[in-house]
Scaffold this motif. Structure first.
Motif, PDB file in Angstrom:
ATOM      1  N   ALA A 236      -0.950  10.010   6.372  1.00  0.00           N
ATOM      2  CA  ALA A 236      -2.278   9.411   6.201  1.00  0.00           C
ATOM      3  C   ALA A 236      -2.399   8.143   7.031  1.00  0.00           C
ATOM      4  CB  ALA A 236      -2.538   9.104   4.724  1.00  0.00           C
ATOM      5  N   TRP A 237      -1.373   7.314   6.964  1.00  0.00           N
ATOM      6  CA  TRP A 237      -1.387   6.057   7.731  1.00  0.00           C
ATOM      7  C   TRP A 237      -1.449   6.340   9.230  1.00  0.00           C
ATOM      8  CZ3 TRP A 237       3.424   2.766   8.960  1.00  0.00           C
ATOM      9  CH2 TRP A 237       3.050   1.578   9.581  1.00  0.00           C
TER      10      TRP A 237
ATOM     11  N   CYS B 111      -4.617   2.825   3.772  1.00  0.00           N
ATOM     12  CA  CYS B 111      -3.370   3.591   3.757  1.00  0.00           C
ATOM     13  C   CYS B 111      -2.165   2.687   3.538  1.00  0.00           C
ATOM     14  CB  CYS B 111      -3.224   4.376   5.052  1.00  0.00           C
ATOM     15  SG  CYS B 111      -4.458   5.692   5.201  1.00  0.00           S
ATOM     16  N   LEU B 112      -2.195   1.528   4.149  1.00  0.00           N
ATOM     17  CA  LEU B 112      -1.109   0.569   3.938  1.00  0.00           C
ATOM     18  C   LEU B 112      -1.049   0.121   2.481  1.00  0.00           C
ATOM     19  CD1 LEU B 112      -1.532  -1.470   7.205  1.00  0.00           C
ATOM     20  CD2 LEU B 112       0.505  -0.152   6.551  1.00  0.00           C
ATOM     21  N   ASN B 113      -2.199  -0.024   1.857  1.00  0.00           N
ATOM     22  CA  ASN B 113      -2.231  -0.383   0.439  1.00  0.00           C
ATOM     23  C   ASN B 113      -1.571   0.713  -0.407  1.00  0.00           C
ATOM     24  OD1 ASN B 113      -2.976  -1.930  -1.875  1.00  0.00           O
ATOM     25  ND2 ASN B 113      -4.700  -0.547  -2.175  1.00  0.00           N
ATOM     26  N   TYR B 114      -1.887   1.966  -0.115  1.00  0.00           N
ATOM     27  CA  TYR B 114      -1.243   3.073  -0.833  1.00  0.00           C
ATOM     28  C   TYR B 114       0.264   3.057  -0.620  1.00  0.00           C
ATOM     29  CZ  TYR B 114      -5.486   5.518  -2.294  1.00  0.00           C
ATOM     30  OH  TYR B 114      -6.660   5.875  -2.907  1.00  0.00           O
ATOM     31  N   LEU B 115       0.685   2.836   0.619  1.00  0.00           N
ATOM     32  CA  LEU B 115       2.123   2.768   0.900  1.00  0.00           C
ATOM     33  C   LEU B 115       2.777   1.620   0.145  1.00  0.00           C
ATOM     34  CD1 LEU B 115       2.329   3.575   4.713  1.00  0.00           C
ATOM     35  CD2 LEU B 115       3.570   4.747   2.876  1.00  0.00           C
TER      36      LEU B 115
ATOM     37  N   GLU C 171       9.951  -2.890   1.765  1.00  0.00           N
ATOM     38  CA  GLU C 171       9.001  -1.976   2.401  1.00  0.00           C
ATOM     39  C   GLU C 171       7.576  -2.258   1.929  1.00  0.00           C
ATOM     40  OE1 GLU C 171      11.853  -1.117   1.017  1.00  0.00           O
ATOM     41  OE2 GLU C 171      12.938   0.241   2.338  1.00  0.00           O
ATOM     42  N   ALA C 172       7.433  -2.559   0.640  1.00  0.00           N
ATOM     43  CA  ALA C 172       6.109  -2.885   0.105  1.00  0.00           C
ATOM     44  C   ALA C 172       5.558  -4.144   0.759  1.00  0.00           C
ATOM     45  CB  ALA C 172       6.173  -3.067  -1.411  1.00  0.00           C
ATOM     46  N   ARG C 173       6.420  -5.133   0.911  1.00  0.00           N
ATOM     47  CA  ARG C 173       5.978  -6.392   1.517  1.00  0.00           C
ATOM     48  C   ARG C 173       5.540  -6.193   2.967  1.00  0.00           C
ATOM     49  NH1 ARG C 173       8.000 -12.290   0.811  1.00  0.00           N
ATOM     50  NH2 ARG C 173       7.000 -13.242   2.607  1.00  0.00           N
ATOM     51  N   VAL C 174       6.291  -5.399   3.713  1.00  0.00           N
ATOM     52  CA  VAL C 174       5.940  -5.132   5.112  1.00  0.00           C
ATOM     53  C   VAL C 174       4.561  -4.475   5.188  1.00  0.00           C
ATOM     54  CG1 VAL C 174       6.555  -3.760   7.150  1.00  0.00           C
ATOM     55  CG2 VAL C 174       8.320  -5.041   5.928  1.00  0.00           C
ATOM     56  N   ALA C 175       4.327  -3.478   4.339  1.00  0.00           N
ATOM     57  CA  ALA C 175       3.028  -2.799   4.330  1.00  0.00           C
ATOM     58  C   ALA C 175       1.909  -3.771   3.952  1.00  0.00           C
ATOM     59  CB  ALA C 175       3.056  -1.609   3.376  1.00  0.00           C
ATOM     60  N   LEU C 176       2.160  -4.614   2.941  1.00  0.00           N
ATOM     61  CA  LEU C 176       1.140  -5.577   2.520  1.00  0.00           C
ATOM     62  C   LEU C 176       0.851  -6.610   3.600  1.00  0.00           C
ATOM     63  CD1 LEU C 176       2.122  -6.166  -1.195  1.00  0.00           C
ATOM     64  CD2 LEU C 176       0.043  -5.066  -0.345  1.00  0.00           C
ATOM     65  N   GLU C 177       1.887  -7.060   4.297  1.00  0.00           N
ATOM     66  CA  GLU C 177       1.667  -8.028   5.367  1.00  0.00           C
ATOM     67  C   GLU C 177       0.825  -7.429   6.490  1.00  0.00           C
ATOM     68  OE1 GLU C 177       5.638  -9.305   6.330  1.00  0.00           O
ATOM     69  OE2 GLU C 177       5.623 -10.830   4.742  1.00  0.00           O
ATOM     70  N   LYS C 178       1.064  -6.161   6.825  1.00  0.00           N
ATOM     71  CA  LYS C 178       0.251  -5.493   7.843  1.00  0.00           C
ATOM     72  C   LYS C 178      -1.190  -5.350   7.363  1.00  0.00           C
ATOM     73  CE  LYS C 178       4.005  -2.826   9.868  1.00  0.00           C
ATOM     74  NZ  LYS C 178       4.601  -1.508  10.043  1.00  0.00           N
ATOM     75  N   MET C 179      -1.357  -5.013   6.080  1.00  0.00           N
ATOM     76  CA  MET C 179      -2.688  -4.862   5.517  1.00  0.00           C
ATOM     77  C   MET C 179      -3.442  -6.185   5.565  1.00  0.00           C
ATOM     78  SD  MET C 179      -3.786  -3.666   1.684  1.00  0.00           S
ATOM     79  CE  MET C 179      -3.432  -5.257   0.997  1.00  0.00           C
TER      80      MET C 179
END
Length: 76
Positions: free
Chosen positions: A29-30, A46-50, A62-70
């Protein structure tokens, strides 16, 4: 398959307790969202879902990386 269809598929996999397949679908999805809407709200969604997926699995890095990108996307 659209990014929303990948998200829906990931949710089904979560319901079946198939984390590997769910992660693959969230990642698909991402990737699709990045292709059609780079640095846009679809990619951020999609990053939020990840991030949520990784948080529930105690994969905090991994959650932090996705949140930082979001956040980067939303701050643009």
């Amino acid at each position: 398959m659209t990014y929303t269809q990948h998200i829906a598929t990931a949710m089904v996999h979560l319901g079946d307790n198939d984390e590997a397949a769910a992660l693959a679908s969230f990642t698909d999805a991402w990737n699709e969202a990045k292709r059609i809407d780079p640095d846009g709200p679809r990619e951020a969604e999609c990053l939020n879902y990840l991030a949520q997926f990784h948080t529930q699995g105690s994969r905090h890095h991994e959650a932090r990386v996705a949140l930082e990108k979001m956040v980067f996307i939303y701050e643009k």
